[in-house]
Design an enzyme around this catalytic site. Structure first.
Site: not given
Ligand code: BEZ
Length: 215
Positions: A45
């Site tokens: 994210c």
């Molecule tokens: C991420 O943004 O890295 C992420 C968020 C939730 C689950 C897995 C990865």
């Protein structure tokens, strides 16, 4: 209920990093990209939001506003935005909805319980200036999206709305396009007086009409 192409995008009021908004008022007469991400302070994210911040001028050039969402609180968004700036070299320059009560997530079906019953998946809604949903994409949490692809689809949506054409595989702005099968050859001659390349009666290729200069 799932939101489908052609549906009217539901309006909502929400708390964001830029204050309280009414979605329709915030859109004004522009198009919008509404996208969810699973959680603040997560790696994928963080890279996505940095990328969208850097691409904001490209969205603006196309008359499109961007707005993100997660089920975290606005104070988390504020703290996380410092990390985004530090690690991605881009300051958050668009609102992030703090959807702690999941009102918007539920409205737009952004929580897919068989993937994760707590966090939003990576949903994307492209909404036009008539508030119609023109594109939906859903990615899992583990796969970051390609926002250049979202710009490419917006270019296609805008072109195909204004001309009776469709865009072929991997099309990008300026490439040749396809005359829609619904247009008869007789009508196509009026719209495309310079003619077309006919590979099959249903596969008629013309240059991108938005790039044509009239003489
Ligand atoms: C991420 O943004 O890295 C992420 C968020 C939730 C689950 C897995 C990865």
């Amino acid at each position: 209920m799932a939101i489908r192409l052609g549906d009217v995008a539901p309006n909502f009021k929400a708390t964001t990093t830029e204050g309280e908004i009414d979605f329709y008022q915030w859109m004004g007469d522009k198009w919008a990209v509404l996208f969810s991400h699973p959680k603040d302070f997560t790696p994928v994210c963080t890279t996505e939001l940095g990328a969208v911040a850097k691409l904001k001028p490209e969205f603006e050039k196309r008359g499109v506003k961007v707005i993100g969402l997660s089920v975290d609180a606005v104070k988390d968004h504020a703290g996380w935005s410092k990390d985004i700036e530090e690690t991605q070299g881009a300051r958050l320059n668009f609102p992030l909805i703090a959807d702690a009560d999941r009102k918007v997530s539920d409205l737009y079906d952004m929580i897919h319980p068989n993937a994760n019953d707590t966090f939003t998946v990576r949903s994307v809604f492209v909404i036009d200036n008539n508030k119609k949903v023109r594109l939906t994409i859903t990615y899992p949490a583990s796969t970051g999206r390609n926002f250049d692809e979202i710009l490419r689809t917006i270019d296609s949506l805008k072109l195909t709305s204004n001309h009776q054409v469709a865009t072929p595989v991997n099309w990008k702005q300026g490439d040749d396009v396809i005359i829609v099968p619904a247009l008869s050859n007789e009508d196509a001659k009026k719209k495309f007086p310079n003619g077309w390349k006919e590979l099959k009666p249903y596969l008629r290729i013309v240059p991108d009409p938005s790039k044509q200069t009239t003489t």
